[in-house]
Design a protein around this motif. Structure first.
Motif, PDB file in Angstrom:
ATOM      1  N   THR A 117       0.837  -1.201   0.000  1.00 40.87           N
ATOM      2  CA  THR A 117       0.000   0.000   0.000  1.00 40.87           C
ATOM      3  C   THR A 117       0.871   1.248   0.000  1.00 40.87           C
ATOM      4  O   THR A 117       2.054   1.208   0.346  1.00 40.87           O
ATOM      5  CB  THR A 117      -0.930   0.057   1.234  1.00 40.87           C
ATOM      6  N   THR A 118       0.264   2.352  -0.368  1.00 41.54           N
ATOM      7  CA  THR A 118       0.970   3.627  -0.346  1.00 41.54           C
ATOM      8  C   THR A 118       1.403   3.975   1.064  1.00 41.54           C
ATOM      9  O   THR A 118       2.509   4.491   1.281  1.00 41.54           O
ATOM     10  CB  THR A 118       0.059   4.745  -0.908  1.00 41.54           C
ATOM     11  N   ARG A 119       0.561   3.692   2.044  1.00 40.53           N
ATOM     12  CA  ARG A 119       0.894   4.016   3.429  1.00 40.53           C
ATOM     13  C   ARG A 119       2.120   3.244   3.902  1.00 40.53           C
ATOM     14  O   ARG A 119       2.969   3.788   4.612  1.00 40.53           O
ATOM     15  CB  ARG A 119      -0.301   3.724   4.340  1.00 40.53           C
ATOM     16  N   ASN A 122       5.146   4.824   2.411  1.00 35.01           N
ATOM     17  CA  ASN A 122       5.467   6.104   3.032  1.00 35.01           C
ATOM     18  C   ASN A 122       6.007   5.954   4.448  1.00 35.01           C
ATOM     19  O   ASN A 122       6.585   6.898   4.996  1.00 35.01           O
ATOM     20  CB  ASN A 122       4.229   7.002   3.066  1.00 35.01           C
ATOM     21  N   THR A 134       5.437   0.056  -5.276  1.00 40.55           N
ATOM     22  CA  THR A 134       4.169  -0.448  -4.749  1.00 40.55           C
ATOM     23  C   THR A 134       3.652  -1.573  -5.640  1.00 40.55           C
ATOM     24  O   THR A 134       3.587  -1.429  -6.855  1.00 40.55           O
ATOM     25  CB  THR A 134       3.112   0.666  -4.695  1.00 40.55           C
ATOM     26  N   ARG A 136       0.204  -3.711  -5.413  1.00 35.39           N
ATOM     27  CA  ARG A 136      -1.027  -3.781  -4.644  1.00 35.39           C
ATOM     28  C   ARG A 136      -1.613  -5.193  -4.646  1.00 35.39           C
ATOM     29  O   ARG A 136      -1.230  -6.044  -5.442  1.00 35.39           O
ATOM     30  CB  ARG A 136      -2.049  -2.794  -5.215  1.00 35.39           C
ATOM     31  N   THR A 296      -6.709   1.537   4.557  1.00 33.02           N
ATOM     32  CA  THR A 296      -6.518   1.755   3.127  1.00 33.02           C
ATOM     33  C   THR A 296      -7.667   1.125   2.363  1.00 33.02           C
ATOM     34  O   THR A 296      -8.244   0.124   2.795  1.00 33.02           O
ATOM     35  CB  THR A 296      -5.180   1.160   2.642  1.00 33.02           C
ATOM     36  N   SER A 298      -6.995   0.042  -0.566  1.00 31.80           N
ATOM     37  CA  SER A 298      -6.244  -0.960  -1.328  1.00 31.80           C
ATOM     38  C   SER A 298      -6.101  -2.214  -0.471  1.00 31.80           C
ATOM     39  O   SER A 298      -5.030  -2.538   0.045  1.00 31.80           O
ATOM     40  CB  SER A 298      -4.863  -0.401  -1.707  1.00 31.80           C
ATOM     41  N   THR A 318     -10.342   7.132   4.340  1.00 29.44           N
ATOM     42  CA  THR A 318      -8.888   7.016   4.479  1.00 29.44           C
ATOM     43  C   THR A 318      -8.258   8.004   3.501  1.00 29.44           C
ATOM     44  O   THR A 318      -8.952   8.551   2.641  1.00 29.44           O
ATOM     45  CB  THR A 318      -8.421   5.584   4.142  1.00 29.44           C
ATOM     46  N   GLU A 321      -5.992   7.679  -2.487  1.00 36.92           N
ATOM     47  CA  GLU A 321      -4.936   6.993  -3.236  1.00 36.92           C
ATOM     48  C   GLU A 321      -5.296   7.067  -4.725  1.00 36.92           C
ATOM     49  O   GLU A 321      -5.940   6.168  -5.262  1.00 36.92           O
ATOM     50  CB  GLU A 321      -4.809   5.543  -2.783  1.00 36.92           C
ATOM     51  N   GLU A 323      -3.817   6.467  -7.389  1.00 36.01           N
ATOM     52  CA  GLU A 323      -3.359   5.382  -8.254  1.00 36.01           C
ATOM     53  C   GLU A 323      -4.374   4.249  -8.346  1.00 36.01           C
ATOM     54  O   GLU A 323      -4.382   3.491  -9.324  1.00 36.01           O
ATOM     55  CB  GLU A 323      -2.021   4.828  -7.740  1.00 36.01           C
ATOM     56  N   LEU A 324      -5.234   4.118  -7.347  1.00 41.91           N
ATOM     57  CA  LEU A 324      -6.241   3.063  -7.370  1.00 41.91           C
ATOM     58  C   LEU A 324      -7.308   3.319  -8.441  1.00 41.91           C
ATOM     59  O   LEU A 324      -7.865   2.390  -9.014  1.00 41.91           O
ATOM     60  CB  LEU A 324      -6.937   2.957  -6.009  1.00 41.91           C
TER      61      LEU A 324
END
Length: 384
Positions: A117-119, A122, A134, A136, A296, A298, A318, A321, A323-324
């Motif tokens: 995930t992006t989180r 990060n 990433t 997913r 998330t 994702s 949340t 994102e 990108e999703l």
């Protein structure tokens, strides 16, 4: 239409996929990955990680893969004797077993490291020889006819810790102690209407609470810190959501592990474990509104529900994102505790809107978020 780059290359013939345990979540994910690799013309062996160095060396020498993909675990030490084999690590959690991935361990560096995930990307600092990116979660599209009338208004698939964990007593000194319930009372003030699990702020939240108790994270055992960073947070958000849902009077089918039965208010709604993808698809499709709670969008349950053409997903707010490609109101419905009731009632009163959201989500997942898409990404990255 041109073929993906990896299909022009003869170098990717075999890949070894190592799942971190035989738990059904990883088994189902590993099987889906294997099927997608085979469909792409790449032979794939699926194994549970944790074998001895000698066994791993024997497997690598006999199977001779061009790459090894490890979920969560670091590069196996035995791979140091096979410099020509690429190692890909896919981290799906911030903590697995007793290892906190936020703390740099003494591991061999992988060639490619993915975060789910992006989180996670990060939050975690991860080294890799080629690049870190990433990758997913995904889903396999259901191929059977969707059911007609829903059997349940709400369903939730998820884990909740045993309620007894909240009774744990933590002794600060001879005059002061606190329990898990004290932490939940603190989270009530911090979280307010949010049901988000903010991975970026977990450590700070725990530190502030412990400081208020006259303690510090450095004084706590690792298992105790895991309770505050993981288990108690999940118990807090899942229990608040379930109380909100049940207060609407429509009930809720709860699926997951037996810990739900330790909560007297939720036990009557618990329906057990869903072991197979087919069971998951049937549950999603027989539910008017499927629920998601996490940090998330994702998330496997989101992708799988959408891929099954199940009832629409209601997901707690949340961070966005982009990108999703998921749009609130188009592919899912957002909520927090302040507006859940209104959002749920509006969705229940509009079956055409529910159908439109489910269809839009299914179409989007089919175009962007299947295991075939993930395998194409992996194989393309290998040949960068």
């Amino acid at each position: 239409m041109s073929l993906p780059a990896y299909l022009h290359q003869p170098s990717i013939q075999r890949i070894l996929v190592l799942i971190p345990s035989s738990y059904l979540f990883y088994l189902n994910q590993g099987v889906a990955l294997r099927q997608a690799f085979l469909k792409a013309g790449v032979d794939c062996v699926l194994m549970v990680d944790g074998m001895s160095d000698d066994s791993m060396r024997a497997l690598l020498a006999g199977y001779q893969p061009q790459a090894v993909l490890s979920i969560n675990h670091a590069k196996p030490p035995a791979m140091e004797g096979f410099k020509h084999i690429l190692h890909l690590r896919w981290i799906q959690d911030n903590q697995f077993g007793q290892e906190d991935f936020r703390q740099q361990g003494q591991h061999a560096v992988s060639d490619i490291c993915y975060l789910a995930t992006t989180r996670l990307q990060n939050t975690l600092t991860v080294e890799s020889r080629r690049f870190t990116g990433t990758l997913r979660f995904a889903a396999t599209l259901a191929h059977t006819e969707a059911a007609g009338r829903a059997d349940a208004v709400f369903s939730l698939v998820g884990y909740i810790p045993q309620t007894q964990l909240l009774n744990a007593v933590f002794q600060v000194n001879a005059q002061h102690q606190f329990t898990g319930w004290d932490y939940l009372n603190f989270l009530e003030q911090v979280q307010q209407d949010s049901l988000d699990t903010s991975l970026e702020l977990l450590d700070q939240v725990v530190e502030v609470f412990l400081n208020l108790q006259g303690a510090a994270p450095q004084q706590m055992q690792p298992n105790a810190l895991k309770l505050f960073r993981e288990e108690y947070f999940r118990a807090f958000n899942r229990s608040r959501l379930m109380r909100k849902v049940l207060a609407l009077g429509h009930g809720c089918r709860i699926y997951g592990t037996p810990e739900w039965e330790s909560w007297p208010e939720f036990a009557p709604h618990f329906h057990g474990l869903l072991a197979t993808p087919q069971e998951n698809d049937a549950m999603f499709r027989s539910t008017a509104i499927n629920l998601h709670n996490g940090g998330t969008l994702s998330h496997p349950r989101v992708f799988e529900c959408m891929a099954a053409l199940g009832g629409p997903i209601m997901a707690n707010r949340t961070p966005v994102e982009p990108e999703l490609g998921f749009e609130p109101g188009v592919h899912f419905v957002e909520y927090d505790l302040s507006d859940f009731d209104d959002a749920a009632r509006a969705l229940l009163d509009d079956p055409e809107r529910r159908q439109a959201i489910s269809l839009a989500a299914h179409q989007h997942v089919s175009r962007h978020h299947t295991w075939d898409h993930r395998v194409q990404q992996i194989l393309t990255d290998i040949l960068r």
